[in-house]
Structure formats: structure tokens, C-alpha cells
Design a protein around this motif. Sequence first.
Motif, PDB file in Angstrom:
ATOM      1  N   ALA A  37      28.673 -13.436  67.842  1.00  0.00           N
ATOM      2  CA  ALA A  37      27.341 -13.550  67.237  1.00  0.00           C
ATOM      3  C   ALA A  37      26.312 -12.744  68.020  1.00  0.00           C
ATOM      4  N   LEU A  38      26.436 -12.697  69.332  1.00  0.00           N
ATOM      5  CA  LEU A  38      25.490 -11.920  70.129  1.00  0.00           C
ATOM      6  C   LEU A  38      25.690 -10.426  69.883  1.00  0.00           C
ATOM      7  N   VAL A  39      26.932  -9.978  69.802  1.00  0.00           N
ATOM      8  CA  VAL A  39      27.197  -8.570  69.478  1.00  0.00           C
ATOM      9  C   VAL A  39      26.624  -8.248  68.097  1.00  0.00           C
ATOM     10  N   GLU A  40      26.816  -9.134  67.133  1.00  0.00           N
ATOM     11  CA  GLU A  40      26.273  -8.914  65.783  1.00  0.00           C
ATOM     12  C   GLU A  40      24.745  -8.854  65.815  1.00  0.00           C
ATOM     13  N   HIS A  41      24.128  -9.711  66.598  1.00  0.00           N
ATOM     14  CA  HIS A  41      22.670  -9.698  66.761  1.00  0.00           C
ATOM     15  C   HIS A  41      22.208  -8.343  67.309  1.00  0.00           C
ATOM     16  N   MET A  42      22.904  -7.866  68.325  1.00  0.00           N
ATOM     17  CA  MET A  42      22.527  -6.583  68.942  1.00  0.00           C
ATOM     18  C   MET A  42      22.763  -5.413  67.989  1.00  0.00           C
ATOM     19  N   LEU A  43      23.837  -5.455  67.216  1.00  0.00           N
ATOM     20  CA  LEU A  43      24.103  -4.408  66.230  1.00  0.00           C
ATOM     21  C   LEU A  43      23.073  -4.434  65.103  1.00  0.00           C
ATOM     22  N   THR A  44      22.640  -5.627  64.724  1.00  0.00           N
ATOM     23  CA  THR A  44      21.660  -5.781  63.644  1.00  0.00           C
ATOM     24  C   THR A  44      20.280  -5.284  64.070  1.00  0.00           C
ATOM     25  N   TRP A  45      19.855  -5.649  65.276  1.00  0.00           N
ATOM     26  CA  TRP A  45      18.507  -5.322  65.731  1.00  0.00           C
ATOM     27  C   TRP A  45      18.391  -3.982  66.447  1.00  0.00           C
ATOM     28  N   GLY A  46      19.496  -3.434  66.928  1.00  0.00           N
ATOM     29  CA  GLY A  46      19.455  -2.180  67.683  1.00  0.00           C
ATOM     30  C   GLY A  46      18.713  -1.050  67.002  1.00  0.00           C
ATOM     31  N   PRO A  47      18.988  -0.789  65.715  1.00  0.00           N
ATOM     32  CA  PRO A  47      18.266   0.304  65.050  1.00  0.00           C
ATOM     33  C   PRO A  47      16.745   0.087  65.003  1.00  0.00           C
ATOM     34  N   ALA A  48      16.302  -1.158  64.878  1.00  0.00           N
ATOM     35  CA  ALA A  48      14.862  -1.443  64.879  1.00  0.00           C
ATOM     36  C   ALA A  48      14.267  -1.177  66.257  1.00  0.00           C
ATOM     37  N   LEU A  49      15.020  -1.494  67.318  1.00  0.00           N
ATOM     38  CA  LEU A  49      14.538  -1.238  68.680  1.00  0.00           C
ATOM     39  C   LEU A  49      14.432   0.263  68.933  1.00  0.00           C
ATOM     40  N   ALA A  50      15.421   1.018  68.476  1.00  0.00           N
ATOM     41  CA  ALA A  50      15.370   2.477  68.613  1.00  0.00           C
ATOM     42  C   ALA A  50      14.242   3.048  67.757  1.00  0.00           C
TER      43      ALA A  50
END
Length: 186
Positions: A37-50
Motif C-alpha cells: 500500500a505504501l508503494v502504491e501511495h508513492m506511485l500514485t502521488w509521485g507524478p504530482a510531486l514531480a
Amino acid sequence: MARGQLIRSTVATTVGAVRGLRDLDAPTPCAEYDVRALVEHMLTWGPALAGAGRKVVVPPGEDVRVGDDWAAGLEAVLDDVAAAWSDDGAWQGTTHMGGPMEMPADLVGGMVLGEVLVHGWDLGRASGQRPEWDDDVLEFALDEVAKTADQGRAMGMYSAEVVVPDGASTVDRLLGLTGRDPRWKP
């Protein structure tokens, strides 16, 4: 160390933790997430952070599910975050983090760096690793997290502060501010 170097160093250590992951079902110090779930969270939000680093509004993606090549995907997302925030211009003016609200870019950059570091620690600890960041990174991240910790708790992003002993290390003080117990073990 310049802020662009700080984010690159932060990402490099977090990627090291990602490479050491073996069990996607393991618990993490972030109580609401197991490793998957944490990996999925990071994959989901990563593009918004970039996107925030590039001053482009990128809403968080649809919930991203872990696939066969999840580690390479997460590494690519983290590398993109580092690339976006490595430019000094990313830290100037205002930006958006996944939504319409404008915020000071340096505040968002500090939040992004803290997010990458803390979740890197979460993943590392979940797999029995002890990620270590440079002192410059930790001091910067502690200052940035301290600026927004109360707001983060009010928004439900952080749990109640974990009190750490006097003389605790910088990383332990940082983790305590985010509601994590630095002594957590899987």
C-alpha cells in the motif's frame, strides 16, 4: 548543500531502500500502510510531486496498483521527483501540489523532500534496513517538517507526535514529529 543536491541525495537513499524490499505484505511504521500500500501511495502521488517541481498541476493519478515491475516503476517515479526539484527554479515562486491551491514553492519542496525521506525510512525499516541520509539532508528535512507538523497532524497526514529522548538523533527527532516511533521494528 544546495536544495537540488539535497533532494537528489534523499532520493538516492530512498531508492536504496526500495531495492532492498522483498515482502510486499510486510507491515510498515506508517500504521495505515503495509509495504504494498505504501508503494502504491508513492506511485500514485509521485507524478504530482514531480509536477509541483515543474510548476505544472498534475493531480494524483488513479490509485496505482503494484505490478510485476513495481520496483523499477517506483525508482523511475522517484528519479523524476528528484529531476523536477533539482532545478533551483523549482524552489522559487509558487506551485501546486496535485490541486488548485497555490503554495510557496519552497514550502512544497520541503514537504516533498520530507515525504520521500520519511517514506524511504518506512520502507527501509519494514524490510529490516537502516537507511542513512547525509546530515545536511536530515537537518534540512527536520526544519521543513517542523514548519508543517501541526498542520500535517490537523490534516491527518501525521499521527500524534512521538516524544523522543533529549539528545535524540536528528532522524529520530524528525520521525517523532511525523508520529513515527524511531524504535519501530517489523
